[in-house]
Scaffold this active site. Sequence first.
Site, PDB file in Angstrom:
ATOM      1  N   GLU A 173       0.868  -1.179   0.000  1.00  0.00           N
ATOM      2  CA  GLU A 173       0.000   0.000   0.000  1.00  0.00           C
ATOM      3  C   GLU A 173       0.903   1.227   0.000  1.00  0.00           C
ATOM      4  O   GLU A 173       1.419   1.620   1.040  1.00  0.00           O
ATOM      5  CB  GLU A 173      -0.907  -0.002   1.232  1.00  0.00           C
ATOM      6  CG  GLU A 173      -1.804  -1.224   1.318  1.00  0.00           C
ATOM      7  CD  GLU A 173      -2.470  -1.355   2.686  1.00  0.00           C
ATOM      8  OE1 GLU A 173      -2.635  -0.332   3.371  1.00  0.00           O
ATOM      9  OE2 GLU A 173      -2.815  -2.484   3.064  1.00  0.00           O
ATOM     10  N   ASP A 412      -6.843 -11.499   5.291  1.00  0.00           N
ATOM     11  CA  ASP A 412      -6.081 -10.274   5.534  1.00  0.00           C
ATOM     12  C   ASP A 412      -4.686 -10.548   6.100  1.00  0.00           C
ATOM     13  O   ASP A 412      -4.413 -11.624   6.641  1.00  0.00           O
ATOM     14  CB  ASP A 412      -6.858  -9.393   6.510  1.00  0.00           C
ATOM     15  CG  ASP A 412      -6.565  -7.910   6.329  1.00  0.00           C
ATOM     16  OD1 ASP A 412      -5.600  -7.568   5.626  1.00  0.00           O
ATOM     17  OD2 ASP A 412      -7.326  -7.096   6.892  1.00  0.00           O
ATOM     18  N   GLU A 461      -6.839  -6.022  -2.311  1.00  0.00           N
ATOM     19  CA  GLU A 461      -6.456  -4.691  -1.855  1.00  0.00           C
ATOM     20  C   GLU A 461      -5.200  -4.297  -2.635  1.00  0.00           C
ATOM     21  O   GLU A 461      -5.281  -4.016  -3.811  1.00  0.00           O
ATOM     22  CB  GLU A 461      -6.240  -4.674  -0.347  1.00  0.00           C
ATOM     23  CG  GLU A 461      -6.138  -3.273   0.226  1.00  0.00           C
ATOM     24  CD  GLU A 461      -5.932  -3.264   1.728  1.00  0.00           C
ATOM     25  OE1 GLU A 461      -6.264  -2.250   2.350  1.00  0.00           O
ATOM     26  OE2 GLU A 461      -5.405  -4.243   2.292  1.00  0.00           O
ATOM     27  N   GLU A 467      -9.179   3.393   3.631  1.00  0.00           N
ATOM     28  CA  GLU A 467      -8.953   3.155   5.056  1.00  0.00           C
ATOM     29  C   GLU A 467      -7.869   4.093   5.602  1.00  0.00           C
ATOM     30  O   GLU A 467      -7.864   4.440   6.782  1.00  0.00           O
ATOM     31  CB  GLU A 467      -8.548   1.704   5.297  1.00  0.00           C
ATOM     32  CG  GLU A 467      -7.179   1.328   4.753  1.00  0.00           C
ATOM     33  CD  GLU A 467      -6.773  -0.105   5.110  1.00  0.00           C
ATOM     34  OE1 GLU A 467      -7.660  -0.882   5.477  1.00  0.00           O
ATOM     35  OE2 GLU A 467      -5.578  -0.417   5.015  1.00  0.00           O
TER      36      GLU A 467
END
Length: 661
Positions: A173, A412, A461, A467
């Site tokens: 990310e 996750d 993701e 988020e």
Amino acid sequence: MKNRLVALLMIIATFSISSYAKKEEVLNLVSPDKTLQVEITISDQISWVLKVNGNVVAGPSVMAMEVENYGVLGKNPVLRNSFTSSKDEVIRTALYKKSEVENSYNELNMVFKGRYGLIFRAYNDGVAYRFVTSMKGDIVIRGEKSVFVFPDAREAYVPYVQNPVGRYQVSFESTYDVLPLSQIKPDSLIITPVLVKNNDGTSLVVTEADLEDYPGMFLTVNGAGTGFEAEFAPFPLEEKQGGHNNLQSFVTRRADYIAKTNGNRAYPWRVIAVGKNDFDLVGNDLVYKLASPSRLEDTSWIKPGKVAWDWWNDWNIYGVDFRAGINTETYKYYIDFAAENGIEYVILDEGWSESTNLMNVVPAIDLQEIIDHGNKKGVGIVLWAGWFPLNQQMDEVFEKYSRMGVKGYKIDFMNRDDQKMVNFYYKAARKAAEFKQFVLFHGAYKPTGLSRTYPNVLTFEGVYGQEQVKWTDYKEFPEYDVTVPYIRNLAGPMDYTPGAMKNANRNNWRPVYSEPMSQGTRCHQLAMYVVFDSPFSMLCDNPSNYMREPESVAFIASIPTVFDETIPLAGEVGEYVAVARRKGETWYLGAMTDWNSREIELDFSFLGEGRYRATVFADGINADRAACDYTRKEVTINGGEKMKIEMKSGGGWAAVIQPVK
């Protein structure tokens, strides 16, 4: 005599060098439309050059692979045979951004001495190559050399690895640094995909496809600052449990090789997607086309859709007579909201079970009652799972909760893409399919085509998603939002988690963990449901906030998550984007801009002849001050006409268009 001998030896040496030079072979491959050309040169190594309309845009770039007991494949190669082939077919799918994908390419297959080969493919929208080996038994891959040189590069969009554990354990990310290649940090790991903009106007995206039983590809800038070299996580030898709520596994010792694998196989595709302009990349299907076909005979049970999500909004429902939180009453409330608004699923995120034992549901949750309530209302239940406990209990978890009626899982915190972790993705997808359940991966590396191979993998993701607004100081989300459609979303579906009803401009925004707000306008959020590709799309805000915004919720609920057709309309990476998607006879349009207000012209020639009725959501006149300000109106559009639309700072525009009967 001595001088004559020296002269003779020099002649022989010159002849030998000349003879060796003549051994250089050049093979060519062109795309079906003749716009892309790959030149593969075989000398003491193997290299390739990519041309677009005759101009070199990439290369010369070298590839090689080191295999234990076999040496370096690609060093002093001896070409034994080569042959070309072509394919022109249509891939039909019900779970993608297009129901029909044109799969036309020319292929060059090269066979070398040493039981290995290379396959190159040239499509109209990019090129790819992969190694193949035909060696007996298992082999050890010590390393792979994949180089990507861009001689005419202007700048690259670089997502550096952020906050790694060791070098290779990362969340995938990251935001993008836009840099000349010469200014990229040496030795810093870069997450793929990466976009390179050339001076000639072409845009190239480097990524990979069909990643299986092999580590994923990172990049580092090369020593000359002219391109990138691949780097792969070494094979994990020892691990320890830890991390967030003890849900992860940290590698404490790695091998001096990257993979152990079967010697008779094909390896992941190294991919360069080509956009003759930026917005070409938004509709690019290269990763999907290069992926292995579906391994599921029946996919009719896989139901994409939207899901009401609890975690982002911190379970902060209000105006109710019970204590909101991770309990049965709260989730029945989410289900009622979903049912009333045509939302297909509700997810129970972290907290519904013991952290490290998914078989033990917490006392405040009556899971069967929640599932039964959902069934009565036509709403499916999805469960969150940390990857490490799931991997330990996978058969028991899938069997128990499928029997209870759970539809799928959000898995996750993998945060790795070494060979062992890549294999976990395949194991989870395969096992879930056996129980007719779907999965979505968070804490995940980018997609590489797994959703085609296992269509029950709905989304990933691997994005700096919404988020992050709960805690970050980063204030460039609108710019990021109009960057990822060209890069990260090109690799495959993307779970960004849109849908915020509390919206803020650049000056008013601040991170709030429990009652978060988005950066940019309401219409920027609405447009995400069209622009971003994800067959399983979240509604991040809480039902109480949504109930105060029925027009926005009705619009979100009306947007499909899979489509029959996708057409990029306009855009520049990092500035703005506009996309049209069709499901049946209905068209859905979305446009977004960065923090700059912008007027753009949309060409509606894709509609065809006739009159159409459009429901349009546009930024309100005060949306630059009060970001929740929007207008909703009905307009008539003629097929083929052009329309100017205005977007405020951080703004958006969205529409649903249907033919007038």
